[in-house]
Enzyme design. Structure first.
Site, PDB file in Angstrom:
ATOM      1  CG  HIS A 162       7.257   4.938   1.193  1.00 44.94           C
ATOM      2  ND1 HIS A 162       6.838   5.994   1.969  1.00 44.94           N
ATOM      3  CD2 HIS A 162       7.392   3.885   2.039  1.00 44.94           C
ATOM      4  CE1 HIS A 162       6.725   5.604   3.227  1.00 44.94           C
ATOM      5  NE2 HIS A 162       7.053   4.319   3.300  1.00 44.94           N
ATOM      6  CG  HIS A 212      -0.103   0.168   2.512  1.00 50.34           C
ATOM      7  ND1 HIS A 212       0.487  -0.901   3.150  1.00 50.34           N
ATOM      8  CD2 HIS A 212       0.238   1.276   3.234  1.00 50.34           C
ATOM      9  CE1 HIS A 212       1.144  -0.461   4.218  1.00 50.34           C
ATOM     10  NE2 HIS A 212       1.015   0.851   4.285  1.00 50.34           N
TER      11      HIS A 212
END
EC number: 3.1.4.58
Length: 187
Positions: free
Chosen positions: A128, A42
């Site tokens: 990220h 995620h």
């Protein structure tokens, strides 16, 4: 007490080849305690920590409201990078190409949830996808920031996750919030 966070889910198939390549080249499983489960990939929007039932209800409401003000958008994953010392970083991740819609969503959520969470969202936001974290040895793992041909996906929702550190996968979706369904993309 259960902890929660808001995130953009990432389909494993999109990034599988890049994660596999990075894992082999940098021997991530040998040097890191945590290699995320494929279903746990995620991009974190906001980490909430522990929430009371009333806070959780308000977070649900605010995430739902934020979703109604957000159009679906394209997102590109374009490299490998890290947080920490380059000779043995504490986190290795897939980097996300700068994206004004993602940054706008981060700030929208942060502003809407500041009073509920009793804290502002961090000013710096580095979206990220973590692929390894928590070093398990002191052996140098020289990782260099690198870029690759962008892998692009359409983002149409954000998800409220709960965390169970003893499970695998560790993150369970509590609720998903669909964005306005038309994409404002000038292709």
């Amino acid at each position: 007490m259960t902890h929660y966070f808001a995130a953009i889910p990432i389909p494993f198939e999109l990034v599988k080849e890049k994660i596999t390549d990075s894992s082999h080249r940098f021997e991530l499983t040998a040097h890191y305690k945590i290699i995320p489960h494929p279903d746990d990939l995620h991009i974190t929007l906001l980490f909430f920590g522990a929430l009371t039932p009333s806070q959780l209800e308000l977070v649900h409401q605010e995430m739902g409201e934020a979703a109604t003000k957000t159009y679906g958008f394209p997102l590109s994953i374009n490299g490998v990078s890290f947080f920490g010392n380059p000779s043995g970083p504490r986190v290795v991740y897939l980097s996300v190409q700068e994206n004004p819609q993602l940054t706008e969503l981060y700030h929208l959520l942060g502003d809407r949830l500041e009073s509920i969470l009793q804290k502002p969202a961090p000013a710096a936001y580095t979206p990220h996808i973590t692929i390894a974290k928590k070093r398990k040895d002191a052996v140098p793992v020289p990782i260099q920031q690198e870029y690759f041909e962008p892998l692009t996906m359409k983002v149409s929702e954000m998800v409220l996750y709960s965390i169970d550190p003893s499970s695998s996968p560790k993150y369970s979706p509590v609720n998903s919030f669909s964005f306005v369904d038309s994409f404002r993309i000038d292709d």
